[in-house]
Design an enzyme around this catalytic site. Structure first.
Site, mmCIF file in Angstrom:
data_model
loop_
_atom_site.group_PDB
_atom_site.id
_atom_site.type_symbol
_atom_site.label_atom_id
_atom_site.label_comp_id
_atom_site.label_asym_id
_atom_site.label_seq_id
_atom_site.Cartn_x
_atom_site.Cartn_y
_atom_site.Cartn_z
ATOM 1 N N CYS A 72 0.786 -1.239 0.000
ATOM 2 C CA CYS A 72 0.000 0.000 0.000
ATOM 3 C C CYS A 72 0.815 1.285 0.000
ATOM 4 O O CYS A 72 1.634 1.526 -0.858
ATOM 5 C CB CYS A 72 -0.954 -0.024 1.178
ATOM 6 S SG CYS A 72 -2.134 -1.358 1.081
ATOM 7 N N CYS B 258 4.949 1.560 -0.253
ATOM 8 C CA CYS B 258 5.781 1.010 -1.327
ATOM 9 C C CYS B 258 6.533 2.079 -2.107
ATOM 10 O O CYS B 258 7.735 1.978 -2.305
ATOM 11 C CB CYS B 258 4.941 0.148 -2.265
ATOM 12 S SG CYS B 258 3.577 1.008 -3.001
ATOM 13 N N ASP C 25 -1.392 22.920 -34.042
ATOM 14 C CA ASP C 25 -0.583 23.113 -35.244
ATOM 15 C C ASP C 25 -1.435 22.748 -36.457
ATOM 16 O O ASP C 25 -2.345 21.920 -36.349
ATOM 17 C CB ASP C 25 0.659 22.225 -35.159
ATOM 18 C CG ASP C 25 1.490 22.299 -36.419
ATOM 19 O OD1 ASP C 25 1.907 23.410 -36.785
ATOM 20 O OD2 ASP C 25 1.711 21.244 -37.041
ATOM 21 N N ASP D 287 2.962 17.610 -34.419
ATOM 22 C CA ASP D 287 3.467 16.322 -34.898
ATOM 23 C C ASP D 287 4.867 16.392 -35.493
ATOM 24 O O ASP D 287 5.491 15.361 -35.707
ATOM 25 C CB ASP D 287 2.528 15.762 -35.975
ATOM 26 C CG ASP D 287 2.668 16.509 -37.295
ATOM 27 O OD1 ASP D 287 2.771 17.754 -37.261
ATOM 28 O OD2 ASP D 287 2.700 15.844 -38.347
ATOM 29 N N ASP E 74 7.712 21.284 -34.098
ATOM 30 C CA ASP E 74 6.770 21.450 -32.989
ATOM 31 C C ASP E 74 7.378 21.037 -31.651
ATOM 32 O O ASP E 74 6.806 21.353 -30.596
ATOM 33 C CB ASP E 74 5.508 20.611 -33.231
ATOM 34 C CG ASP E 74 4.747 21.060 -34.466
ATOM 35 O OD1 ASP E 74 4.702 22.275 -34.714
ATOM 36 O OD2 ASP E 74 4.210 20.194 -35.173
#
Length: 740
Positions: A12, A15, A424, A626, A630
């Site tokens: 829990c 960790c 873009d 892309d 960019d």
């Protein structure tokens, strides 16, 4: 060369912080990540800077078990069988003790319950294996935390259950001492036993939840082909996928899985990429198109050249990114971790104060002990530790199934705060390549010659290297036109190209050139003017000195682009268009998709500056792009969203990647972020509400007025139910729908 070891035994809330301690404690550790979904952590280290014994010592101190990476699945299943055995033993013991304790709880005997079930010695015999066998993991965790000067959930569980168990042990062994002091000789073995069992059951549910959150990734990895049909000369041989190398030519037949990533070099087909990209409609693949490993070939055979194999494939990268995102921490989770670090010591102090107040005001050690145990048990911060990572695991898993890769939890959290989004143009809103959008012949379709004219034009253009020529050829192939043999090809710079097909001379080029050849353009001048107003490039086609057709070419908008922009605006986002094109072209695209604010004539180096300017206005900015140009803007933006069909550097610098390139993924990613953050806030509410209400009641604030005390069993049930509430609420995210 770096090496890796695998860790187990995580619990829990502790960790992730334990892994951080391993990373900081050992200089040779390169990277250390928790994979909640697989219940393991991977530690990468440099053997030249440290040795395995040092790593193992740090791991042991942090409360982990270390396993070699090549450890078998059968060996890994042993701890799971141990947990199941512990749960069964605890469940049976809890049932026996609960039934045996009913007469004491109700204040009168029950005829169907034998007296020996209530005998303290019997209850001691039943409770002891649960306390020290089923609960041994809590003692181990608490001891290791103590050595590291930490207090964790295990610490609270050990203190609370041990207080109930050892108090009951003394009452059982030396009851006369308690009687002489006027104290009740009740035992609380059922409390410690049921509490341990409830926590084990909660962890069992957590474990199942973690597995479910990554089921899509496991299914995806299971889709990978086992063999590949590799061409050797004119023959094909089946090879294990591990033996495929970059550059190999692979044959794929209808219905087969594509083994690795590559580029089609012969043939065509349609491919089902839904498990990778989330796109349900099969995608047409022809020469030059990329194919993704593990996707399914639907119809037709083709050959492709392997470009990525092994760990470099899209499939492997998806798995790594999703695991990394699930292991990373969102800022809100780091805040929860800091709260937990302070919460446990404060609760221990409150428990001691509670014991002291009741003991010195009433002299009743039983009452003081019960209230202290209740405070320790109900305050366990297990749910707080689960609140954020469980939702993050579910959210990133959903994103992967929908073709959205989220690199880290911080990006997932930040996306819900986006107020402005910059799109873009080329390759993002548009296809990024010249495409034939219109085709018209002088005679229309009356004489059925439109395909024969297109055949002549494409045959000539096939001998040209101009991008517009390629668009004409691709359009002809899409219309299943067969190309002809041509001769006497001549390219006229700035004008066009001409050649001979049989006895026909074909001339293709600009309006001015065609007019200079003495060809009348009047029959198609009106539609040509309309296309030019729409900023399309018009290509004129003349055969044997007579105008026959015109072709309109533009960088076509992607499907759903206007719809996506409209949805973004409905979500309250400001939408901007950014392009290097001139103002007229930019405005035309913006009008078509419904964008009002446009940045035109933006040079590649200026894109990041435009993003910074918006950020200075107080906006939380997402950039969608892309291309290589960019990448700086994607890195500068608060959230960078890369189109998966773009360049590798754009994808590498982004925070979120849309694998299929479908713009709908932008809307889905933002909505998923909003849904995940709402879910996390709900989880934090469930984690805290039990403590806020339960701790005062457990401390006995209602006892002086109403005589109410919280039974330790109900305190444990409330704590366990808190964890169950968090996990169940997080799993509701699986019902996420991206549509409005």
């Amino acid at each position: 060369m770096h090496q890796t070891i695998k860790l187990g035994g995580m619990s829990c809330a502790a960790c992730a912080s334990a892994v951080e301690r391993v990373t900081k404690a050992v200089p040779g550790v390169i990277d250390c990540q928790v994979n909640f979904s697989m219940e393991r952590a991977l530690v990468e280290y440099d053997p030249e800077r440290t040795d395995i014994s040092t790593i193992r010592a740090a791991i042991d101190a942090a409360g982990y078990r270390a396993f070699p990476v090549a450890k078998t699945v059968e060996a890994e299943s042993e701890p799971k069988s141990d947990r199941t055995r512990e749960l069964w033993i605890g469940g049976i013991a809890s049932a026996l003790l609960l039934v045996g304790s009913l007469p004491m709880m109700l204040g009168f005997s029950l005829p169907l319950i034998p007296e020996w079930l209530s005998h303290p010695v019997f209850q001691l015999i039943v409770a002891t294996p649960v306390q020290f066998y089923c609960g041994r993991s809590f003692y181990i965790g608490a001891w290791k935390s103590l050595k590291n000067r930490l207090a964790t959930m295990d610490t609270l569980v050990v203190l609370g259950t041990s207080a109930a168990y050892f108090y009951s042990l003394f009452v059982t062994l030396i009851p006369d001492i308690f009687h002489r002091e006027g104290f009740h000789s009740h035992v609380y073995f059922e409390a410690s036993t049921i509490i341990i069992t409830l926590i084990l059951f909660g962890r069992f549910l957590e474990s199942r939840a973690r597995k479910e959150t990554s089921s899509a990734i496991r299914q995806l990895m299971g889709l990978q082909a086992r063999t590949a049909r590799v061409m050797r000369g004119n023959e094909s041989i089946d090879l294990p996928i591990e033996e495929v190398r970059v550059g190999d030519i692979i044959l794929v037949r209808p219905g087969e899985k594509i083994p690795v990533d590559g580029e089609v070099i012969e043939g065509s087909s349609t491919v089902d990429e839904s498990m990778v990209t989330g796109e349900s409609v099969p995608v047409t693949k022809a020469i030059g198109n990329e194919v993704i490993g593990a996707t399914i070939n639907k119809s037709g055979s083709f050959q492709f050249r392997a470009t990525r194999v092994g760990g470099d494939t899209v499939l492997a990268q998806i798995a790594r990114l999703v695991e990394s995102a699930q292991a990373s921490k969102a800022p809100i989770q780091k805040l929860a971790d800091r709260v937990t670090a302070w919460f446990v010591p404060v609760v221990m102090i409150v428990a001691v104060i509670t014991f002291g107040i009741w003991y010195f005001t009433t002299g009743n050690v039983t009452l003081a002990l019960i209230t202290m145990v209740e405070v320790l048990i109900i305050a366990c911060p297990c749910a707080l530790g689960l609140a954020t990572p469980t939702s993050i695991m579910v959210g990133t898993g959903i994103g992967a199934r929908k073709g959205i890769l989220i690199k880290n939890a911080e990006s997932l959290q930040l996306a819900h705060r986006i107020t402005a989004i910059v799109l873009d143009k080329t390759g993002t809103l548009t296809e990024g390549r010249p495409t034939v959008t219109d085709y018209r012949t002088v005679n229309g379709v009356k004489d059925g010659n439109e395909l024969s004219i297109l055949q002549l034009a494409a045959s000539i253009e096939n001998r040209s290297e101009h991008p517009l020529a390629e668009a004409v050829v691709q359009y002809a192939r899409a219309n299943e036109v067969t190309l002809l043999d041509v001769t006497d090809i001549e390219a006229i710079a700035g004008c066009g190209i001409q050649g001979r097909a049989g006895d026909r001379i074909v001339q293709i080029g600009t309006q001015q050139w065609i007019k200079s050849l003495g060809v009348s353009i009047a029959p198609l001048e009106s539609p040509a003017n309309d296309w030019e107003w729409q900023l399309k490039t018009v290509v004129w086609i003349a055969v044997n000195g007579r105008l026959e057709a015109i072709v309109g070419i533009s960088d076509a908008l992607k499907p759903h682009a206007p719809e996506v922009v409209n949805k973004l605006k409905k979500m309250g986002l400001e939408v901007f268009l950014m392009t290097g094109d001139n103002r007229e072209t930019a405005d035309a695209i913006a009008r078509e998709v419904g964008i009002r604010r446009v940045f035109s004539r933006v040079r590649p180096g200026e894109k990041a500056l435009k993003v910074e300017a918006l950020q200075k206005e107080g906006k939380v900015v997402a950039m969608v792009g892309d291309g290589i140009n960019d990448a700086p803007a994607l890195a500068t933006a608060d959230v960078g969203i890369a189109i998966g069909t773009g360049t590798d550097i754009a994808i590498a610098t982004s925070d979120i990647t849309l694998i299929s390139g479908d713009l709908q993924g932008i809307v889905t990613a933002i909505r998923l972020s909003r849904a995940t953050m709402a879910n996390i806030k709900q989880n934090l509410f469930f984690a805290f509400i039990y403590n806020v209400i339960g701790i005062p009641i457990a401390a006995g604030v209602l006892y002086p007025v109403f005589g109410w005390l919280l039974n330790p069993i109900f305190a444990g049930a409330a704590m366990a139910f808190s964890s169950v509430s968090v996990v169940t609420n997080a799993l509701r995210l699986r019902n996420f729908r991206s549509s409005l």
